[in-house]
Design a protein around this motif. Sequence first.
Motif, PDB file in Angstrom:
ATOM      1  N   ALA B  97       0.837  -1.203   0.000  1.00 13.59           N
ATOM      2  CA  ALA B  97       0.000   0.000   0.000  1.00 13.59           C
ATOM      3  C   ALA B  97       0.872   1.254   0.000  1.00 13.59           C
ATOM      4  O   ALA B  97       0.523   2.263  -0.595  1.00 13.59           O
ATOM      5  N   LEU B  98       2.044   1.168   0.657  1.00 11.90           N
ATOM      6  CA  LEU B  98       2.992   2.288   0.661  1.00 11.90           C
ATOM      7  C   LEU B  98       3.905   2.246  -0.568  1.00 11.90           C
ATOM      8  O   LEU B  98       4.768   3.107  -0.722  1.00 11.90           O
ATOM      9  N   ARG B  99       3.732   1.212  -1.386  1.00 11.87           N
ATOM     10  CA  ARG B  99       4.521   1.027  -2.610  1.00 11.87           C
ATOM     11  C   ARG B  99       6.026   0.970  -2.293  1.00 11.87           C
ATOM     12  O   ARG B  99       6.833   1.665  -2.896  1.00 11.87           O
ATOM     13  N   MET B 160       7.170  -0.470  -8.233  1.00 11.18           N
ATOM     14  CA  MET B 160       7.227  -0.035  -6.826  1.00 11.18           C
ATOM     15  C   MET B 160       6.306  -0.881  -5.946  1.00 11.18           C
ATOM     16  O   MET B 160       5.402  -0.389  -5.270  1.00 11.18           O
ATOM     17  N   MET B 210      -0.906   7.986   5.041  1.00  7.53           N
ATOM     18  CA  MET B 210      -1.947   8.889   5.539  1.00  7.53           C
ATOM     19  C   MET B 210      -3.257   8.125   5.730  1.00  7.53           C
ATOM     20  O   MET B 210      -3.458   7.055   5.183  1.00  7.53           O
ATOM     21  N   GLU B 215     -13.744   8.905   1.298  1.00 10.66           N
ATOM     22  CA  GLU B 215     -13.639   9.556  -0.012  1.00 10.66           C
ATOM     23  C   GLU B 215     -12.358   9.182  -0.742  1.00 10.66           C
ATOM     24  O   GLU B 215     -12.188   9.515  -1.911  1.00 10.66           O
ATOM     25  N   ILE B 216     -11.411   8.492  -0.073  1.00 10.18           N
ATOM     26  CA  ILE B 216     -10.102   8.215  -0.677  1.00 10.18           C
ATOM     27  C   ILE B 216      -9.763   6.721  -0.730  1.00 10.18           C
ATOM     28  O   ILE B 216      -9.170   6.243  -1.692  1.00 10.18           O
ATOM     29  N   GLU B 219     -10.315   4.642  -3.960  1.00 13.90           N
ATOM     30  CA  GLU B 219      -9.413   5.028  -5.054  1.00 13.90           C
ATOM     31  C   GLU B 219      -8.000   4.497  -4.783  1.00 13.90           C
ATOM     32  O   GLU B 219      -7.298   4.086  -5.707  1.00 13.90           O
ATOM     33  N   ALA B 220      -7.578   4.503  -3.507  1.00 17.19           N
ATOM     34  CA  ALA B 220      -6.245   3.992  -3.161  1.00 17.19           C
ATOM     35  C   ALA B 220      -6.132   2.512  -3.521  1.00 17.19           C
ATOM     36  O   ALA B 220      -5.127   2.047  -4.066  1.00 17.19           O
ATOM     37  N   LYS B 222      -7.956   0.847  -5.724  1.00 16.81           N
ATOM     38  CA  LYS B 222      -8.011   0.698  -7.185  1.00 16.81           C
ATOM     39  C   LYS B 222      -6.613   0.935  -7.777  1.00 16.81           C
ATOM     40  O   LYS B 222      -6.130   0.148  -8.598  1.00 16.81           O
ATOM     41  N   ALA B 223      -5.966   2.009  -7.331  1.00 15.07           N
ATOM     42  CA  ALA B 223      -4.627   2.333  -7.843  1.00 15.07           C
ATOM     43  C   ALA B 223      -3.638   1.206  -7.537  1.00 15.07           C
ATOM     44  O   ALA B 223      -2.812   0.833  -8.371  1.00 15.07           O
ATOM     45  N   VAL B 226      -4.352  -1.852  -9.841  1.00 18.41           N
ATOM     46  CA  VAL B 226      -3.866  -1.606 -11.203  1.00 18.41           C
ATOM     47  C   VAL B 226      -2.349  -1.726 -11.244  1.00 18.41           C
ATOM     48  O   VAL B 226      -1.784  -2.323 -12.173  1.00 18.41           O
TER      49      VAL B 226
END
Lengths: 97, 392
Positions: B97-99, B160, B210, B215-216, B219-220, B222-223, B226
């Motif tokens: 998640a932190l890449r 990453m 964070m 609301e975020i 999207e996190a 999904k990113a 992908v």
Amino acid sequence: MAKNFSEMTWKEFGLAFMVTNPGCSAEYRTGDWRSQRPIADKSKCIKCGVCYLSCPDGAINLAADGTYDFDYDHCKGCGICATECWTGCISMVEEEN
Amino acid sequence: MAKKIGIEVSLAISEAVKLADVDAIAAYPITPQTHIVEHLSELVADGDLNAEFIPVESEHSAMSVCAGTSAAGARTYTATSSQGLALMNEILFIIPALRLPVVMTLANRSLSGPISIWNDHSDLMSVRDTGWISIFAENGQEAFDLTLQSFKIAEDHRVMLPINVNIDGFTLSHVIEPHEFLSQEEVDSFLPPYDPPLQLNPDKPVSMGMVGIPEIYFEAKKAQDVALIESKAVIKEVFQEFGEKFGRTYNVIESYRAEDAETLLLTMGSIGETAMEAIDIMKDEQGKKVGLLRLRLWRPFPVDELRELVKGIKTLAVIDRAVSFGGTGAPVGGEIRSALYSTEDRPYVASFIAGLGGRDVTIKDFMDMVNLAEKMETEQEVHEYKMIGVRE
């Protein structure tokens, strides 16, 4: 004010949703859940700065005359300043709305 | 051709990590991973590897330290097995998640209970959905090569993401095999120093990890999904480059004597070596139309490559080494059924579970599974999965 998060697509956030401009929370009104607000009777203020030092959110600023002003956009209404103030010039009052 | 060196696979992996010139290692010893980090600690103590070796009190701490060192821009490595991996669980989700491009060797061992130090894939399957790239090695040479390639894949700015390189515990970790080592010059020509796109640096501060408000968060995720799916293209690119440079080319799914096959076996990990022997006997001595697929890349799952490789195949026998208790399929078998369900002319998929907790899977077992799968195909037997080699 930065772009509203709720309008951004997943492609618009950077790597791992990192914040690359630290301190940017100042751009947001984070004080809007406050139920009580501090007010000051500045006639009692001795300009000691204990309110400024004890505020956990950096929401008290030095004024030109040496007293202190509240930043109501970011103050959460915790009341620590009112408790710490030596002369009792700060009191907490109910938010009307 | 470089000289081959007979060395324990665990030590060969340590040497690959040394050649990758890692900056930080945080690990806790656990059987059968121990020799890898033990040797690395010696390399650091002897001054042969200029890295921070950070001993910790648990695997949870090991992976937490890896998050910190990787975030600070250090090339970071760790290794674990079984219960250790289970203890890392919370942080395993944080790293991708932190890449953060952490590389971890997973010496695959079954999970307790009953207490077992022996090999199967239940540890990896328990962290399947943490978002790591998962790659399987079948022998020591592959483990050495894939360790080096993993740093390059993970640290690519288009990727990453962390990678776990899976080696079967004991079957690989404790076996002495001939390895063709690469020289430091060869590795340096292939693997550039880590250049983090963003890092914890007081001169250019960033905030990592964070809060993801409603609301975020979506999207996190999904990113992140992908990024993992798209990493496959880079993985293939790095495999290709490694092959061109050093003559050993890797594929996301390896195919063995599958040209004219009607029935294919599919394995992950070291049992593929035994399966190849079984295929040779069945083809050369029995004239059977069989072949083998060895799944190298488990995550991201190579859906397109699988669909292409099973075209025209009548029966696909998938061998799992873990149980999804009470589920509709074993982890790999279920995945493959799902990948093929929407395709036309899909093969019949027989899903087998074998070799749990170190139970041997023999040449005869593979031959029996081919025959059983073909019989099941003829009868179009409806089944979820069958356990092979368990005493009934």
